[in-house]
Scaffold this motif. Structure first.
Motif, PDB file in Angstrom:
ATOM      1  N   GLU A   1      -6.358   0.954   3.972  1.00 35.42           N
ATOM      2  CA  GLU A   1      -5.609  -0.141   4.585  1.00 35.42           C
ATOM      3  C   GLU A   1      -6.428  -0.891   5.633  1.00 35.42           C
ATOM      4  O   GLU A   1      -6.347  -2.119   5.728  1.00 35.42           O
TER       5      GLU A   1
ATOM      6  N   LYS B   1      -3.898   1.791   9.218  1.00 36.29           N
ATOM      7  CA  LYS B   1      -2.801   2.217   8.352  1.00 36.29           C
ATOM      8  C   LYS B   1      -1.499   2.255   9.141  1.00 36.29           C
ATOM      9  O   LYS B   1      -1.449   2.725  10.271  1.00 36.29           O
TER      10      LYS B   1
ATOM     11  N   ASN C   1       0.821  -1.217   0.000  1.00 33.38           N
ATOM     12  CA  ASN C   1       0.000   0.000   0.000  1.00 33.38           C
ATOM     13  C   ASN C   1       0.851   1.262   0.000  1.00 33.38           C
ATOM     14  O   ASN C   1       0.360   2.348   0.302  1.00 33.38           O
ATOM     15  N   GLY C   2       2.124   1.144  -0.299  1.00 36.70           N
ATOM     16  CA  GLY C   2       2.950   2.333  -0.484  1.00 36.70           C
ATOM     17  C   GLY C   2       3.871   2.705   0.648  1.00 36.70           C
ATOM     18  O   GLY C   2       4.596   3.697   0.543  1.00 36.70           O
TER      19      GLY C   2
ATOM     20  N   TYR D   1       2.931   6.691   0.234  1.00 41.40           N
ATOM     21  CA  TYR D   1       1.793   6.633  -0.672  1.00 41.40           C
ATOM     22  C   TYR D   1       0.674   5.820  -0.020  1.00 41.40           C
ATOM     23  O   TYR D   1       0.912   4.967   0.822  1.00 41.40           O
ATOM     24  N   THR D   2      -0.557   6.081  -0.434  1.00 41.23           N
ATOM     25  CA  THR D   2      -1.703   5.301   0.012  1.00 41.23           C
ATOM     26  C   THR D   2      -2.531   4.940  -1.215  1.00 41.23           C
ATOM     27  O   THR D   2      -3.106   5.818  -1.862  1.00 41.23           O
ATOM     28  N   LEU D   3      -2.570   3.667  -1.534  1.00 41.73           N
ATOM     29  CA  LEU D   3      -3.231   3.211  -2.749  1.00 41.73           C
ATOM     30  C   LEU D   3      -4.630   2.673  -2.491  1.00 41.73           C
ATOM     31  O   LEU D   3      -5.438   2.590  -3.407  1.00 41.73           O
ATOM     32  N   PHE D   4      -4.882   2.272  -1.242  1.00 44.11           N
ATOM     33  CA  PHE D   4      -6.209   1.757  -0.894  1.00 44.11           C
ATOM     34  C   PHE D   4      -6.423   1.967   0.599  1.00 44.11           C
ATOM     35  O   PHE D   4      -5.500   2.344   1.341  1.00 44.11           O
TER      36      PHE D   4
END
Length: 306
Positions: free
Chosen positions: A278, A264, A193-194, A273-276
């Motif tokens: 968490e 998170k 997730n970054g 980064y945050t892609l979804f």
């Protein structure tokens, strides 16, 4: 405290600015210069702050403060003798001296050993500086640890070097003794997730490496295979969260996380980064009973056969 050297370290210099800072903080009571004001340190920025944090924070001890170190052949009132490999800067050495009868701690450089000596002065501690390839130890130990440094033990090392360390550990353990390893999971959900890799601060770094060259993590199955190849069992797996450097909770196979307990991963450095979402992803992993595969880190206890 005396430091036993496996080779001549004369002329050795700090490897990085934060190492020089650690020297000033731990060895010199009144440093003449604040290294944080140097231009070089300003360029290092948050990355240096992060490395200083996990090297100095007492939170590191949460990893094993709950664990009782037992002799290979337990006797009432008797404590274990422990060999600490890749001891870093002595972050966990003090904890080991409190819990064990005797501790032999091996740092990879003279400077690291000096920092550890300044932080740890227990009478039951023996400090070595140098590589295990140069180390001549004839005694056996109840417990051997590989927990302070990343699982490969150094920049540029690969899984072959890790296998050599496992073999060295086994050769210096009493039958029934315990090997303890802490390692970053290359498939940890937070890293997908970054979150930046703990070792080199890259995004998706270990995930995209070939496993034979990965310096920043190892999968659960690969770790099991490495232990089996070295003559250990598959090991008992625990899961420090959010990671093994600053662990707040250590889960076990008997008590895995429940829905709503994980969120998170904290960000101690720039560029996360945050892609979804968490927390929702952790809940899905937990529902599917897949947490052991996607935990951010492993803490493994493997026994040498009798």
């Amino acid at each position: 405290m005396e430091i036993h050297e496996t080779r001549d370290f004369r002329g050795e210099k700090p490897a990085a600015w934060e190492e020089e800072m650690l020297l000033r903080v731990t060895v010199e009571e009144n440093p003449e210069e604040d290294l944080r004001e140097r231009p070089e340190m300003e360029k290092a920025g948050a990355e240096t702050d992060w490395r200083m944090l996990y090297r100095l924070s007492g939170i590191r001890k949460n990893l094993l403060s709950w664990y009782t170190f037992q002799p290979a052949s337990p006797k009432e009132g008797e404590k274990a003798e422990l060999l600490e490999l890749d001891a870093g800067y002595g972050e966990l050495t003090g904890l080991f001296t409190e819990k064990c009868k005797r501790v032999v701690s091996v740092c990879s450089s003279r400077i690291r050993a000096e920092i550890s000596a300044a932080r740890n002065s227990a009478p039951n501690l023996t400090l070595y500086a140098g590589s295990i390839k140069e180390l001549e130890l004839r005694e056996l130990f109840d417990v051997v640890t590989l927990v302070a440094e990343p699982f490969t033990g150094g920049e540029g090392e690969d899984t072959a070097a890790f296998a050599e360390k496992l073999q060295f550990a086994r050769e210096h353990m009493r039958p029934g003794g315990t090997l303890i390893i802490a390692a970053e999971n290359r498939y940890g959900l937070s890293y997908m997730n970054g979150a930046r890799d703990l070792r080199n601060s890259r995004v998706f770094g270990s995930l995209l490496e070939k496993e034979d060259a990965a310096r920043d993590g190892i999968s659960r199955n690969s770790l099991k295979r490495s232990l089996a190849a070295a003559g250990f069992g598959s090991g008992r797996f625990y899961y420090p969260m959010p990671d093994h450097y600053l662990p707040m909770t250590v889960y076990s196979g008997r008590r895995l996380p429940r829905e709503g307990e994980l969120g998170k991963m904290p960000c101690y450095r720039e560029g996360r980064y945050t892609l979804f979402r968490e927390e929702e992803a952790w809940n899905a992993v937990i529902r599917d009973q897949a947490f052991p595969e996607f935990a951010n880190a492993f803490l493994v206890f493997a026994e040498k056969p009798l």
